[in-house]
Design an enzyme around this catalytic site. Sequence first.
Site, PDB file in Angstrom:
ATOM      1  CE  LYS A  84      -5.348   1.981   0.595  1.00 15.69           C
ATOM      2  NZ  LYS A  84      -6.050   1.248   1.650  1.00 15.69           N
ATOM      3  CG  ASP A  90      -2.320  -0.515   0.918  1.00 14.76           C
ATOM      4  OD1 ASP A  90      -2.646  -0.704  -0.273  1.00 14.76           O
ATOM      5  OD2 ASP A  90      -3.081  -0.743   1.869  1.00 14.76           O
ATOM      6  CG  HIS A 136      -6.937  -3.173  -4.684  1.00 12.03           C
ATOM      7  ND1 HIS A 136      -7.912  -3.495  -3.767  1.00 12.03           N
ATOM      8  CD2 HIS A 136      -6.055  -2.370  -4.039  1.00 12.03           C
ATOM      9  CE1 HIS A 136      -7.652  -2.891  -2.618  1.00 12.03           C
ATOM     10  NE2 HIS A 136      -6.521  -2.217  -2.755  1.00 12.03           N
ATOM     11  CG  HIS A 146      -3.866   2.443  -3.550  1.00  9.89           C
ATOM     12  ND1 HIS A 146      -5.180   2.140  -3.814  1.00  9.89           N
ATOM     13  CD2 HIS A 146      -3.343   1.311  -2.980  1.00  9.89           C
ATOM     14  CE1 HIS A 146      -5.432   0.907  -3.424  1.00  9.89           C
ATOM     15  NE2 HIS A 146      -4.348   0.383  -2.902  1.00  9.89           N
ATOM     16  CG  ASP A 171      -5.411  -5.468   1.081  1.00 11.40           C
ATOM     17  OD1 ASP A 171      -5.069  -4.747   2.038  1.00 11.40           O
ATOM     18  OD2 ASP A 171      -6.031  -5.030   0.094  1.00 11.40           O
TER      19      ASP A 171
END
Length: 452
Positions: free
Chosen positions: A325, A322, A375, A350, A403
């Site tokens: 982010k 991450d 993702h 991100h 996650d």
Amino acid sequence: MHQPNLRPVANIQLSELIGALSYALDITEGQPPGHCVRCCWIGMHIGKQAGLSQDQLWALYYTLLLKDLGCSSNAARICELYLTDDLQFKHDIKTVGDSLPNVLAFVLKHTGLKAGLAERFRSVLTILRNGSGIAQELIATRCQRGAEIARLLRFPDSVAGGIYSLDEHFNGNGKPAGLAGEAIPVFARIALLSQVIDVFHTANGRAAALEEIRARAGRWFDPRLVAAFEQIAGDEAFWTVLGSDRIDHAVLALEPEGHAVPLDEDYLDDIAAAFGQVVDSKSPYTSGHSARVALFTDMIAEELGLPDERRRWLKRGALLHDVGKLGVSNSVLDKPGALDRAEWDAVKLHATYTETILSRISAFAELARVAGAHHERLDGSGYPRGLGAADISLETRIITTADIFDAITAERPYRGAIPIAQTLGMMEKTVGTALDPACFDALKRALARLPD
């Protein structure tokens, strides 16, 4: 699934690793990519011109690359106080200076522009009444956290102290400790000067940068360091490299010889964990997220029988998954309601940022793809590339499972934490479309082994 092409640790340079990860700090500060690297180029030239020793130059080098280590820690508070986009706020405040009219104009321009009139008025009034205390709080938080993480990265107190004192001013009117003159660590004096030079040069060119530092000499900046930079400014080659795409390679070459720090597997783990903490400091709702995802990733990988070396490699990817982010505003990350289209698009970026940042480390090329794809969904409806099952590696599927599990079981701005049994029931509905069946089963087996 194929094994990654693992380059020997001995071939990874600390300067390459930290220089690449400094790009994550740039986006947290709302700065154009390469800000910390350019500051390093500027500051190292100032340090040499000022006669610093080789040992001092080594410490200065990493102070410059890591000057913004604590920058994520005050982002949520900025959004809360100013009702604004922390990234734009941080970008714009670097050009304000310290004159009262400019500070007032900045507050009015950046506070609560999307809030209701009454809410905006209350926020502006609070800031005008308590401005000095608010600034002290925000800077102290950032400085303290930056110094702490520098120590986690195994840098000496001289580097941590340079980062801690970044916002001190030569006349004693800076923060957090109100140090003046020679009492301010020389690395901090050079870093602040370099930062302002880069901000104004990037925005308006070298003349604007020189005009600004001359105007602040004796107030913000050590006049002798300003004079040292004026000597450097006459070298056309200095400016050519500063504005070129060769800057990263040029800065790698600037690390003082004879001061190379060996990178072993344990140190790589520490660096990944420390930058995971930088990411998690961005929002009160992500505290500990990177470490927990790394733990769940390793538990799943162990259940699936991945070898120890492979698990260790993957755990680093989970710690850094991450990092992108840092480039998303807390006004979006911490929003309690539904996101609009533009906000959702900002969140989705991100994953791309993660891959871009990690790809700057040559030895992390595959890890960047694995982490940046966390993702993606098996049915092709994920982001950022909309990959299908055939193009999503086992390693990515593991991180994705970890996650999602942590995201559901952790508290969020719009809801409380969800119990594990309920979380697994929710996840099971997406097995085969979003989640890999083997990874989900491995997660359940790993959780079942935990003590009650």
